[in-house]
Motif scaffolding. Structure first.
Motif, mmCIF file in Angstrom:
data_model
loop_
_atom_site.group_PDB
_atom_site.id
_atom_site.type_symbol
_atom_site.label_atom_id
_atom_site.label_comp_id
_atom_site.label_asym_id
_atom_site.label_seq_id
_atom_site.Cartn_x
_atom_site.Cartn_y
_atom_site.Cartn_z
ATOM 1 N N MET A 1 -24.983 33.503 -11.361
ATOM 2 C CA MET A 1 -24.026 33.727 -10.288
ATOM 3 C C MET A 1 -22.967 32.633 -10.195
ATOM 4 N N LYS A 2 -23.260 31.444 -10.753
ATOM 5 C CA LYS A 2 -22.291 30.357 -10.678
ATOM 6 C C LYS A 2 -20.995 30.734 -11.392
ATOM 7 N N ARG A 3 -21.101 31.464 -12.496
ATOM 8 C CA ARG A 3 -19.890 31.885 -13.214
ATOM 9 C C ARG A 3 -19.084 32.870 -12.378
ATOM 10 N N TYR A 4 -19.779 33.736 -11.658
ATOM 11 C CA TYR A 4 -19.081 34.697 -10.822
ATOM 12 C C TYR A 4 -18.314 34.003 -9.703
ATOM 13 N N LEU A 5 -18.821 32.885 -9.227
ATOM 14 C CA LEU A 5 -18.146 32.151 -8.158
ATOM 15 C C LEU A 5 -16.788 31.612 -8.618
ATOM 16 N N ILE A 6 -16.642 31.343 -9.921
ATOM 17 C CA ILE A 6 -15.334 30.922 -10.455
ATOM 18 C C ILE A 6 -14.318 32.046 -10.267
ATOM 19 N N LYS A 7 -14.735 33.262 -10.599
ATOM 20 C CA LYS A 7 -13.862 34.423 -10.417
ATOM 21 C C LYS A 7 -13.494 34.586 -8.940
ATOM 22 N N VAL A 8 -14.483 34.485 -8.074
ATOM 23 C CA VAL A 8 -14.250 34.640 -6.638
ATOM 24 C C VAL A 8 -13.239 33.608 -6.149
ATOM 25 N N PHE A 9 -13.377 32.357 -6.604
ATOM 26 C CA PHE A 9 -12.480 31.291 -6.158
ATOM 27 C C PHE A 9 -11.034 31.573 -6.563
ATOM 28 N N LEU A 10 -10.812 31.892 -7.830
ATOM 29 C CA LEU A 10 -9.448 32.140 -8.318
ATOM 30 C C LEU A 10 -8.820 33.344 -7.628
ATOM 31 N N GLU A 11 -9.594 34.402 -7.514
ATOM 32 C CA GLU A 11 -9.100 35.652 -6.935
ATOM 33 C C GLU A 11 -8.705 35.473 -5.474
ATOM 34 N N HIS A 12 -9.556 34.816 -4.719
ATOM 35 C CA HIS A 12 -9.302 34.704 -3.281
ATOM 36 C C HIS A 12 -8.329 33.582 -2.941
ATOM 37 N N PHE A 13 -8.129 32.653 -3.841
ATOM 38 C CA PHE A 13 -7.019 31.716 -3.661
ATOM 39 C C PHE A 13 -5.707 32.497 -3.686
ATOM 40 N N ALA A 14 -5.602 33.444 -4.628
ATOM 41 C CA ALA A 14 -4.397 34.283 -4.709
ATOM 42 C C ALA A 14 -4.224 35.131 -3.459
ATOM 43 N N SER A 104 -12.872 47.549 -7.041
ATOM 44 C CA SER A 104 -13.793 46.452 -6.726
ATOM 45 C C SER A 104 -14.792 46.817 -5.641
ATOM 46 N N SER A 105 -14.449 47.829 -4.825
ATOM 47 C CA SER A 105 -15.345 48.254 -3.749
ATOM 48 C C SER A 105 -16.647 48.776 -4.344
ATOM 49 N N GLY A 106 -17.743 48.268 -3.878
ATOM 50 C CA GLY A 106 -19.030 48.691 -4.426
ATOM 51 C C GLY A 106 -19.395 47.928 -5.680
ATOM 52 N N SER A 107 -18.454 47.815 -6.636
ATOM 53 C CA SER A 107 -18.730 47.116 -7.890
ATOM 54 C C SER A 107 -19.063 45.646 -7.655
ATOM 55 N N GLU A 108 -18.325 45.015 -6.732
ATOM 56 C CA GLU A 108 -18.537 43.593 -6.472
ATOM 57 C C GLU A 108 -19.917 43.342 -5.880
ATOM 58 N N GLU A 109 -20.265 44.087 -4.843
ATOM 59 C CA GLU A 109 -21.576 43.893 -4.221
ATOM 60 C C GLU A 109 -22.696 44.288 -5.177
ATOM 61 N N ALA A 110 -22.473 45.340 -5.982
ATOM 62 C CA ALA A 110 -23.479 45.748 -6.957
ATOM 63 C C ALA A 110 -23.689 44.652 -8.005
ATOM 64 N N TYR A 111 -22.588 44.036 -8.473
ATOM 65 C CA TYR A 111 -22.700 42.956 -9.467
ATOM 66 C C TYR A 111 -23.485 41.788 -8.881
ATOM 67 N N ILE A 112 -23.167 41.424 -7.635
ATOM 68 C CA ILE A 112 -23.861 40.304 -6.993
ATOM 69 C C ILE A 112 -25.347 40.613 -6.868
ATOM 70 N N TYR A 113 -25.674 41.823 -6.426
ATOM 71 C CA TYR A 113 -27.073 42.201 -6.220
ATOM 72 C C TYR A 113 -27.849 42.188 -7.531
ATOM 73 N N GLU A 114 -27.218 42.675 -8.596
ATOM 74 C CA GLU A 114 -27.910 42.799 -9.878
ATOM 75 C C GLU A 114 -28.003 41.486 -10.644
ATOM 76 N N ASN A 115 -27.189 40.497 -10.250
ATOM 77 C CA ASN A 115 -27.180 39.223 -10.976
ATOM 78 C C ASN A 115 -27.608 38.036 -10.114
ATOM 79 N N GLN A 116 -28.125 38.276 -8.924
ATOM 80 C CA GLN A 116 -28.572 37.169 -8.085
ATOM 81 C C GLN A 116 -29.762 36.476 -8.731
ATOM 82 N N SER A 117 -29.821 35.172 -8.536
ATOM 83 C CA SER A 117 -30.864 34.371 -9.181
ATOM 84 C C SER A 117 -32.215 34.515 -8.500
ATOM 85 N N GLY A 118 -32.220 34.829 -7.212
ATOM 86 C CA GLY A 118 -33.473 34.978 -6.480
ATOM 87 C C GLY A 118 -33.593 36.367 -5.899
ATOM 88 N N ASP A 119 -34.455 36.505 -4.893
ATOM 89 C CA ASP A 119 -34.650 37.808 -4.281
ATOM 90 C C ASP A 119 -34.087 37.874 -2.857
#
Length: 382
Positions: A1-14, A104-119
């Motif tokens: 998930m740490k890699r995904y946070l890079i995407k989130v940072f760049l995207e939401h800065f914009a 991105s609707s649905g896809s973002e939350e689905a990606y987070i859910y499927e790639n989370q490090s814990g439960d």
């Protein structure tokens, strides 16, 4: 998930670059608030129509490609927005942005859910929201600097560039977890039956989802005009929205902790959101800011509470489709409400927030009644 946070940072800065001045830019180009509301409503209508199909695209072809496609449409939207000067040009920009958000609707939350490090999805989703808000704050703080050094138009050109860079970065760092494509044969049939079962199960809860949709509508089209009417200058908006995002950041952190049942949390949030709208409607500068700060804090708390619930009922194979379908009622409500609110805004922008406060009371009462009825309907011992 740490890699995904890079995407989130760049995207939401914009995104942060544009939040505080998008309506101001449209007004500066000769648009009126009713015209802006119509554009918003038409874009939402398109997003509503394609939300579920884009969820299927994500399930079929993977989260990575869908999220990259979303960034490409968003980047194109900001560029067109920067070059727009009339109704139809702004409408095209809004349509491109609607397609991007639908992907991105649905896809973002689905990606987070499927790639989370814990439960603990609630905690993971909260962490994503913290990075989201922090990046947005930095973007908001950069907005006045860009305006002073260049122009208001340069803000949207810069946003387009950052989102395009996000698409490139996403191509490099994002990885789909497994094959999200829907299998054929008996498995596909079982998934279809499961979705139909969920629809039948929740069909009586249409009123509940209408109530929750009201929670999401904050009249954002009218935020900037209300602040201008309260005596603030365009140059102040970037700093003000940054302060609101600090409150959102706090809400994202608080939202990870569940101290009450989701039903009690949602009712309490509804009461507090009502207070925030009343403060915003006052037009007294200090109270308006307090109202926006309170709403911004509550928004992220509610978003996390509701998302955690939706993930619990989503189909594993059609997760993005299920989450996209959940936004259907919310968007439909906004499509109807925003143009109607713009009529009140013609007389006085403050009236918009008084109306939102009344609707929020109705939504909180309706949700409370439905929640109480569902609890009383449960057999003893359940």
């Amino acid at each position: 998930m740490k890699r995904y946070l890079i995407k989130v940072f760049l995207e939401h800065f914009a995104f942060g670059l544009t939040i505080s001045v998008s309506i101001v830019w449209m007004l500066a180009q000769g648009m009126t608030l009713p015209e802006i509301a119509i554009i918003d409503s038409l874009a939402l209508t398109l997003g509503l129509l394609i939300d579920i199909p884009t969820g299927f695209i994500s399930d079929r072809f993977g989260r990575k490609l869908t999220l990259i496609g979303a960034n490409i449409f968003q980047a194109a939207s900001f560029l067109v927005f920067a070059l727009s000067h009339d109704f139809w040009q702004f409408l095209i920009a809004a349509i491109l942005l609607a397609v991007g958000f639908a992907l991105s609707s649905g896809s973002e939350e689905a990606y987070i859910y499927e790639n989370q490090s814990g439960d603990n999805y609630r905690k993971t989703f909260s962490n994503v929201n913290v990075v989201d808000e922090a990046a947005t704050i930095l973007g908001l703080l950069a907005t006045p600097l860009l305006i002073s050094l260049f122009s208001l138009q340069s803000v949207f050109i810069a946003a387009s560039g950052f989102v395009f860079v996000t698409a490139i970065v996403s191509w490099i760092i994002l990885k789909d977890k497994g094959n999200t494509a829907i299998s054929e044969g008996p498995q596909k049939t079982r998934e279809r039956q499961r979705i139909l079962t969920l629809v039948r199960k929740h069909a009586p809860l249409v009123l509940l989802f209408v109530a929750l949709a009201i929670y999401y509508e904050a009249g954002r089209v009218f935020w900037q005009p209300q602040m201008i009417n309260s005596g603030f200058k365009v140059e102040d908006l970037g700093f003000l929205f940054a302060a609101f995002k600090l409150a959102s950041l706090a809400g994202a952190y608080v939202g990870r902790h569940q101290r009450f049942s989701p039903k009690k949390e949602i009712v309490a949030i509804g009461a507090l959101v009502t207070i925030s709208f009343m403060l915003i409607a006052s037009s007294v500068a200090f109270l308006v800011i307090v109202g926006f700060l309170l709403y911004s804090f509550l928004e992220n708390v509610y978003r996390i509470v509701e998302s955690n619930y939706l993930q619990g009922i989503a189909s594993s194979k059609r997760r993005a489709s299920s989450l996209s379908a959940a936004s259907f009622v919310r968007q439909g409500y906004s499509i109807v409400s925003v143009p109607l609110l713009s009529i009140a805004a013609i007389a006085n922008v403050s009236y918009v927030f008084y109306i939102l406060a009344l609707l929020q009371v109705a939504a909180a009462v309706l949700f409370g009644v439905l929640a109480l009825r569902s609890r009383n309907a449960q057999p003893r011992g359940v």
